[in-house]
Write a protein that holds these residues in place. Structure first.
Motif, PDB file in Angstrom:
ATOM      1  N   VAL A   4       0.948  -1.440   0.040  1.00  0.00           N
ATOM      2  CA  VAL A   4      -0.034  -0.014  -0.113  1.00  0.00           C
ATOM      3  C   VAL A   4       0.749   1.205   0.035  1.00  0.00           C
ATOM      4  O   VAL A   4       1.771   1.481   0.886  1.00  0.00           O
ATOM      5  CB  VAL A   4      -0.841   0.007   1.339  1.00  0.00           C
ATOM      6  N   LEU A   5       0.699   2.101  -1.136  1.00  0.00           N
ATOM      7  CA  LEU A   5       1.381   3.393  -1.098  1.00  0.00           C
ATOM      8  C   LEU A   5       0.194   4.387  -0.314  1.00  0.00           C
ATOM      9  O   LEU A   5      -0.877   4.595  -1.076  1.00  0.00           O
ATOM     10  CB  LEU A   5       1.594   3.873  -2.385  1.00  0.00           C
ATOM     11  N   GLY A   6       0.540   4.912   0.866  1.00  0.00           N
ATOM     12  CA  GLY A   6      -0.542   5.874   1.124  1.00  0.00           C
ATOM     13  C   GLY A   6      -0.005   7.356   0.949  1.00  0.00           C
ATOM     14  O   GLY A   6       1.259   7.555   0.679  1.00  0.00           O
ATOM     15  N   VAL A   7      -1.089   8.326   1.119  1.00  0.00           N
ATOM     16  CA  VAL A   7      -0.686   9.788   0.674  1.00  0.00           C
ATOM     17  C   VAL A   7      -1.395  10.497   1.666  1.00  0.00           C
ATOM     18  O   VAL A   7      -2.496  10.291   2.332  1.00  0.00           O
ATOM     19  CB  VAL A   7      -1.268  10.050  -0.831  1.00  0.00           C
ATOM     20  N   MET A   8      -0.817  11.572   1.979  1.00  0.00           N
ATOM     21  CA  MET A   8      -1.078  12.523   3.168  1.00  0.00           C
ATOM     22  C   MET A   8      -1.073  13.785   2.763  1.00  0.00           C
ATOM     23  O   MET A   8       0.167  14.321   2.558  1.00  0.00           O
ATOM     24  CB  MET A   8      -0.882  12.168   4.456  1.00  0.00           C
ATOM     25  N   GLY A   9      -2.186  14.731   2.615  1.00  0.00           N
ATOM     26  CA  GLY A   9      -1.889  16.134   2.398  1.00  0.00           C
ATOM     27  C   GLY A   9      -1.293  16.454   1.019  1.00  0.00           C
ATOM     28  O   GLY A   9      -0.997  17.639   0.631  1.00  0.00           O
ATOM     29  N   LEU A  10      -1.445  15.891   0.129  1.00  0.00           N
ATOM     30  CA  LEU A  10      -1.242  15.908  -1.571  1.00  0.00           C
ATOM     31  C   LEU A  10      -2.150  16.558  -2.162  1.00  0.00           C
ATOM     32  O   LEU A  10      -3.478  15.901  -1.924  1.00  0.00           O
ATOM     33  CB  LEU A  10      -0.621  14.773  -2.115  1.00  0.00           C
ATOM     34  N   PRO A  11      -2.105  17.215  -3.070  1.00  0.00           N
ATOM     35  CA  PRO A  11      -3.210  17.645  -4.051  1.00  0.00           C
ATOM     36  C   PRO A  11      -3.677  16.383  -4.569  1.00  0.00           C
ATOM     37  O   PRO A  11      -3.085  15.706  -5.167  1.00  0.00           O
ATOM     38  CB  PRO A  11      -2.522  18.596  -4.956  1.00  0.00           C
ATOM     39  N   GLN A  12      -5.089  16.765  -5.155  1.00  0.00           N
ATOM     40  CA  GLN A  12      -5.588  15.512  -5.585  1.00  0.00           C
ATOM     41  C   GLN A  12      -5.152  15.056  -7.217  1.00  0.00           C
ATOM     42  O   GLN A  12      -4.968  13.933  -7.541  1.00  0.00           O
ATOM     43  CB  GLN A  12      -7.043  15.803  -5.827  1.00  0.00           C
ATOM     44  N   VAL A  13      -4.582  16.330  -7.744  1.00  0.00           N
ATOM     45  CA  VAL A  13      -3.996  15.757  -9.207  1.00  0.00           C
ATOM     46  C   VAL A  13      -2.666  15.016  -8.911  1.00  0.00           C
ATOM     47  O   VAL A  13      -2.241  14.230  -9.877  1.00  0.00           O
ATOM     48  CB  VAL A  13      -3.651  17.240  -9.885  1.00  0.00           C
ATOM     49  N   GLU A  14      -2.053  15.300  -7.842  1.00  0.00           N
ATOM     50  CA  GLU A  14      -0.940  14.443  -7.615  1.00  0.00           C
ATOM     51  C   GLU A  14      -1.278  12.986  -7.079  1.00  0.00           C
ATOM     52  O   GLU A  14      -0.423  11.965  -7.616  1.00  0.00           O
ATOM     53  CB  GLU A  14       0.026  14.981  -6.536  1.00  0.00           C
ATOM     54  N   VAL A  15      -2.280  12.821  -6.423  1.00  0.00           N
ATOM     55  CA  VAL A  15      -2.825  11.447  -5.742  1.00  0.00           C
ATOM     56  C   VAL A  15      -3.166  10.910  -7.187  1.00  0.00           C
ATOM     57  O   VAL A  15      -2.818   9.531  -7.486  1.00  0.00           O
ATOM     58  CB  VAL A  15      -4.076  11.590  -5.007  1.00  0.00           C
ATOM     59  N   PRO A  39      -3.770   2.040   6.777  1.00  0.00           N
ATOM     60  CA  PRO A  39      -2.283   1.898   6.905  1.00  0.00           C
ATOM     61  C   PRO A  39      -1.541   1.405   5.759  1.00  0.00           C
ATOM     62  O   PRO A  39      -2.034   0.676   4.999  1.00  0.00           O
ATOM     63  CB  PRO A  39      -2.290   0.548   8.267  1.00  0.00           C
ATOM     64  N   CYS A  40      -0.474   1.835   5.554  1.00  0.00           N
ATOM     65  CA  CYS A  40       0.449   1.640   4.389  1.00  0.00           C
ATOM     66  C   CYS A  40       1.726   1.270   4.790  1.00  0.00           C
ATOM     67  O   CYS A  40       2.284   1.485   5.850  1.00  0.00           O
ATOM     68  CB  CYS A  40       0.340   2.878   3.567  1.00  0.00           C
ATOM     69  N   ASP A  41       2.362   0.672   3.586  1.00  0.00           N
ATOM     70  CA  ASP A  41       3.796   0.175   3.702  1.00  0.00           C
ATOM     71  C   ASP A  41       4.815   1.622   3.464  1.00  0.00           C
ATOM     72  O   ASP A  41       5.906   1.814   4.132  1.00  0.00           O
ATOM     73  CB  ASP A  41       4.025  -0.477   2.527  1.00  0.00           C
ATOM     74  N   LEU A  42       4.399   2.461   2.403  1.00  0.00           N
ATOM     75  CA  LEU A  42       5.188   3.590   2.389  1.00  0.00           C
ATOM     76  C   LEU A  42       4.064   4.789   2.403  1.00  0.00           C
ATOM     77  O   LEU A  42       3.049   4.726   1.758  1.00  0.00           O
ATOM     78  CB  LEU A  42       5.965   3.655   1.182  1.00  0.00           C
ATOM     79  N   THR A  56      -0.957  11.094  10.371  1.00  0.00           N
ATOM     80  CA  THR A  56      -0.618  10.116   9.568  1.00  0.00           C
ATOM     81  C   THR A  56      -1.063   8.599  10.080  1.00  0.00           C
ATOM     82  O   THR A  56      -1.045   8.400  11.023  1.00  0.00           O
ATOM     83  CB  THR A  56       1.044  10.093   9.191  1.00  0.00           C
ATOM     84  N   PRO A  57      -1.306   7.990   8.982  1.00  0.00           N
ATOM     85  CA  PRO A  57      -1.853   6.742   9.276  1.00  0.00           C
ATOM     86  C   PRO A  57      -0.510   5.708   9.650  1.00  0.00           C
ATOM     87  O   PRO A  57       0.468   6.275   9.236  1.00  0.00           O
ATOM     88  CB  PRO A  57      -2.417   6.208   8.010  1.00  0.00           C
ATOM     89  N   ALA A  58      -0.801   4.579   9.885  1.00  0.00           N
ATOM     90  CA  ALA A  58       0.611   3.656  10.366  1.00  0.00           C
ATOM     91  C   ALA A  58       1.323   3.272   9.223  1.00  0.00           C
ATOM     92  O   ALA A  58       0.633   3.010   8.090  1.00  0.00           O
ATOM     93  CB  ALA A  58       0.149   2.526  11.155  1.00  0.00           C
ATOM     94  N   ALA A  59       2.692   3.457   9.246  1.00  0.00           N
ATOM     95  CA  ALA A  59       3.324   3.494   7.713  1.00  0.00           C
ATOM     96  C   ALA A  59       4.575   3.052   8.463  1.00  0.00           C
ATOM     97  O   ALA A  59       5.224   3.143   9.258  1.00  0.00           O
ATOM     98  CB  ALA A  59       3.544   4.676   7.012  1.00  0.00           C
ATOM     99  N   ARG A  60       5.269   2.017   7.496  1.00  0.00           N
ATOM    100  CA  ARG A  60       6.627   1.312   7.769  1.00  0.00           C
ATOM    101  C   ARG A  60       7.727   2.587   7.341  1.00  0.00           C
ATOM    102  O   ARG A  60       8.820   2.781   7.922  1.00  0.00           O
ATOM    103  CB  ARG A  60       6.868   0.032   6.975  1.00  0.00           C
ATOM    104  N   PHE A  61       7.335   3.303   6.188  1.00  0.00           N
ATOM    105  CA  PHE A  61       7.984   4.271   5.898  1.00  0.00           C
ATOM    106  C   PHE A  61       7.385   5.708   5.313  1.00  0.00           C
ATOM    107  O   PHE A  61       6.228   5.430   4.961  1.00  0.00           O
ATOM    108  CB  PHE A  61       9.001   3.879   4.389  1.00  0.00           C
TER     109      PHE A  61
END
Length: 214
Positions: A4-15, A39-42, A56-61
């Motif tokens: 799972v690649l998580g995103v937080m606070g990024l513009p929707q166009v980047e997502v 929860p995500c891996d990165l 932020t959600p739980a993430a390994r990186f």
């Protein structure tokens, strides 16, 4: 099961761009999916946003996104992803943190001896703990004392290979420190023969003394 690649606070166009790259790239070593909540891996975060504002959600990186040209200057020792996003740079980042193909778990398990002991330096991420129901129990054992894959296998009544994989995941996320004892090299050739003869003479001398024959 995809990573799972998580995103937080990024513009929707980047997502949306991230989704397209992850979906269409043929150079990814593992299957990835993009999520804005689970929860995500990165986790990719906006490097310009104050850290205090992030929940932020739980993430390994966790990898901040920064303006191109500022990536090295801002944090030379940390992973970053530059804006605007280049597909090849995102793919390289994902491949860095992903297991190398389907045999990733096996490769991690082979890195250390099953008797090499390790202990926790911090509690593992929820992403790691959720990979197997036994991992919470194994982590608790590691937090109390140094353990090896072999000893964890006995404590958890689980296959030693699974314990080796767990230790590999912890090492990968920096939650583990190894305390493998250095083994003295075994003598060889004439040196080994001389050492054995000396040991035998010493043993015979102790026997003679005990019998009063010395």
């Amino acid at each position: 099961m995809p990573l799972v690649l998580g995103v937080m606070g990024l513009p929707q166009v980047e997502v949306e761009l991230l989704r397209i790259i992850v979906r269409l790239s043929s150079n990814l070593r593992s299957l990835w999916t993009v999520s804005e909540s689970q929860p995500c891996d990165l986790l990719l975060v906006d490097g310009d946003a104050p850290a205090a504002e992030r929940q932020t959600p739980a993430a390994r990186f966790v990898v901040p996104m920064v303006a191109r040209g500022e990536a090295v200057a801002a944090a030379p020792a940390r992973r970053t992803l530059a804006r605007p996003i280049y597909a090849e740079e995102l793919v390289a980042l994902l491949n860095q943190v992903a297991p190398s193909g389907a045999s990733g778990d096996a490769a991690r398990a082979m890195v250390r001896s099953i008797r090499a002991r390790a202990s926790l330096i911090r509690w593992p991420s929820q992403v790691t703990l959720q990979r197997h129901p036994i991992y919470v129990r194994l982590a608790a054992a590691l937090s109390k004392s140094a353990q090896s894959a072999e000893s964890l296998s006995v404590l958890g009544r689980i296959d030693v290979q699974e314990c080796s994989t767990f230790l590999g995941l912890l090492e990968e996320e920096g939650a583990l420190t190894w305390s493998e004892e250095a083994r003295a090299p075994r003598p060889s050739g004439a040196g080994a023969g001389a050492e054995a003869a000396q040991h035998k003479r010493g043993l015979l001398s102790r026997i003679r003394r005990r019998l009063g024959l010395a």
